[in-house]
Scaffold this motif. Sequence first.
Motif, PDB file in Angstrom:
ATOM      1  N   HIS A   1      56.695  38.226   3.585  1.00 35.26           N
ATOM      2  CA  HIS A   1      57.181  38.450   4.782  1.00 35.26           C
ATOM      3  C   HIS A   1      56.233  39.455   5.464  1.00 35.26           C
ATOM      4  N   GLY A   2      55.777  39.764   6.526  1.00 34.79           N
ATOM      5  CA  GLY A   2      55.004  40.648   6.991  1.00 34.79           C
ATOM      6  C   GLY A   2      55.436  41.295   8.238  1.00 34.79           C
ATOM      7  N   LEU A   3      54.583  41.820   8.974  1.00 36.15           N
ATOM      8  CA  LEU A   3      55.143  42.612  10.246  1.00 36.15           C
ATOM      9  C   LEU A   3      55.278  41.630  11.409  1.00 36.15           C
ATOM     10  N   LYS A   4      56.444  41.558  11.951  1.00 37.81           N
ATOM     11  CA  LYS A   4      56.970  40.983  13.189  1.00 37.81           C
ATOM     12  C   LYS A   4      55.996  41.185  14.326  1.00 37.81           C
ATOM     13  N   ALA A   5      55.431  40.598  14.986  1.00 39.41           N
ATOM     14  CA  ALA A   5      54.543  40.328  16.036  1.00 39.41           C
ATOM     15  C   ALA A   5      54.812  41.568  17.030  1.00 39.41           C
ATOM     16  N   LEU A   6      53.564  42.531  17.393  1.00 38.67           N
ATOM     17  CA  LEU A   6      53.594  43.671  17.954  1.00 38.67           C
ATOM     18  C   LEU A   6      52.932  43.261  19.225  1.00 38.67           C
ATOM     19  N   LYS A   7      53.480  43.354  20.407  1.00 38.06           N
ATOM     20  CA  LYS A   7      53.020  43.061  21.716  1.00 38.06           C
ATOM     21  C   LYS A   7      51.725  44.164  21.966  1.00 38.06           C
ATOM     22  N   GLY A   8      50.638  43.590  22.238  1.00 37.53           N
ATOM     23  CA  GLY A   8      49.665  44.787  22.593  1.00 37.53           C
ATOM     24  C   GLY A   8      48.693  45.248  21.305  1.00 37.53           C
ATOM     25  N   ILE A   9      48.729  44.542  20.181  1.00 38.56           N
ATOM     26  CA  ILE A   9      48.143  45.007  19.037  1.00 38.56           C
ATOM     27  C   ILE A   9      46.786  44.828  19.083  1.00 38.56           C
ATOM     28  N   ASP A  10      46.098  44.191  20.137  1.00 34.01           N
ATOM     29  CA  ASP A  10      44.692  44.060  20.441  1.00 34.01           C
ATOM     30  C   ASP A  10      44.168  45.335  20.944  1.00 34.01           C
ATOM     31  N   SER A  11      44.856  46.391  21.307  1.00 34.63           N
ATOM     32  CA  SER A  11      44.475  47.696  21.660  1.00 34.63           C
ATOM     33  C   SER A  11      44.090  48.303  20.675  1.00 34.63           C
ATOM     34  N   LEU A  12      44.392  48.192  19.338  1.00 36.25           N
ATOM     35  CA  LEU A  12      43.890  48.684  18.301  1.00 36.25           C
ATOM     36  C   LEU A  12      42.501  48.110  18.045  1.00 36.25           C
ATOM     37  N   SER A  13      41.383  48.680  18.885  1.00 34.18           N
ATOM     38  CA  SER A  13      40.374  47.896  18.646  1.00 34.18           C
ATOM     39  C   SER A  13      39.331  48.128  17.365  1.00 34.18           C
ATOM     40  N   SER A  14      39.807  49.289  16.734  1.00 35.36           N
ATOM     41  CA  SER A  14      38.908  49.605  15.239  1.00 35.36           C
ATOM     42  C   SER A  14      39.468  48.901  14.012  1.00 35.36           C
ATOM     43  N   LEU A  15      40.718  47.990  14.375  1.00 33.82           N
ATOM     44  CA  LEU A  15      41.105  47.685  13.175  1.00 33.82           C
ATOM     45  C   LEU A  15      40.148  46.459  12.242  1.00 33.82           C
ATOM     46  N   ARG A  16      39.946  46.909  10.869  1.00 32.05           N
ATOM     47  CA  ARG A  16      39.329  46.087  10.111  1.00 32.05           C
ATOM     48  C   ARG A  16      40.458  45.279   9.180  1.00 32.05           C
TER      49      ARG A  16
END
Length: 334
Positions: free
Chosen positions: A77-92
């Motif tokens: 299991h993982g993280l339930k979808a979080l709307k707007g996650i693309d705002s975390l533009s520094s994610l690696r």
Amino acid sequence: MTTFPIEITKLYHLRYLSLRDTAVSSVPRSIVNLRHLETLDLKRTLVRELPSEILRLQCLRHVIVYGYGSLPNMIPHGLKALKGIDSLSSLRKLCAVEAKLGETELLISIGRLTQLTMLCILQLGVEHGDALCSSIHKLKFLRSLRLDSRSDDETLSLEFISSSSLQLLQRLIIVGRVVENSQERLQNLTNLSILYLSGSKLQVDPLKSLQALPNLVSLSFDDRAYDGQSLCFKAGGFLMLRKLYIVTAKNLRRMTVEDKALPHLELMCLENCKLLEETPLGIERLKNLQHLFLIDMAMELRTTIYRGSQHENYLKIMHIPGIYIGTGDDGHWL
């Protein structure tokens, strides 16, 4: 530990936070105070959701929320979808997120996280195919990718692999049925070093598509990844492979290793291949093989090896320093 220590959210300059292997089940909204946080590691916890305030942490580079359910199925299991996650533009690193049934918004958002180097998506279905392919084509820096299907009835396409995409990919895990013949696209992944296929139910020998991969060092077929009757490692193939795992290949009856194939193989594990009654033809050619595991194999195979030097099955493997044979719960080294 069962509760998130609220005092942590007062450490305003904190960059790394790990609650891995705890029983924490939720994250407070006050995590927004950690404006400098770069890594949030919640692997093997009970957390399934993050508060929307997490989207204000613009320094976040690594979000790891991943675990397994209880025995016997151990469904990840993982993280339930979080709307707007693309705002975390520094994610690696984003591992893992669950795709919603019938929705593609998450997959489209992931395509905007163009700095990702590691990605894991669970609960994928057929309806996610187009959005998934489109987004992965945009992730030029991916080095590690895992995709899990929602169920055995869902089929995953490998259309996202082309000669121009995923050129940096080193680790690929596919859990779920794969469209027949699409495995041929894997030969484009020239930097791939680790490949794990599970439940793919391939009927055509996939080795033909994989044997020329120049950097492949570990290959795993697990839980009916291959449903065919024979596997053949062709001469001059798999020149860099060190580790080979074949698990629950229920129809496998014959394995062949041709001359000058697998020259650097060090470990071979064959498990729960009940129709394979002979050791691989040509295994005696693998002079660098150090460990052979034969687990839950056919009684005929185990019995003839126990007889020792009187049977060909034993003679072919007597050069291997470490041989483990038996069941998952009870076995021994020869």
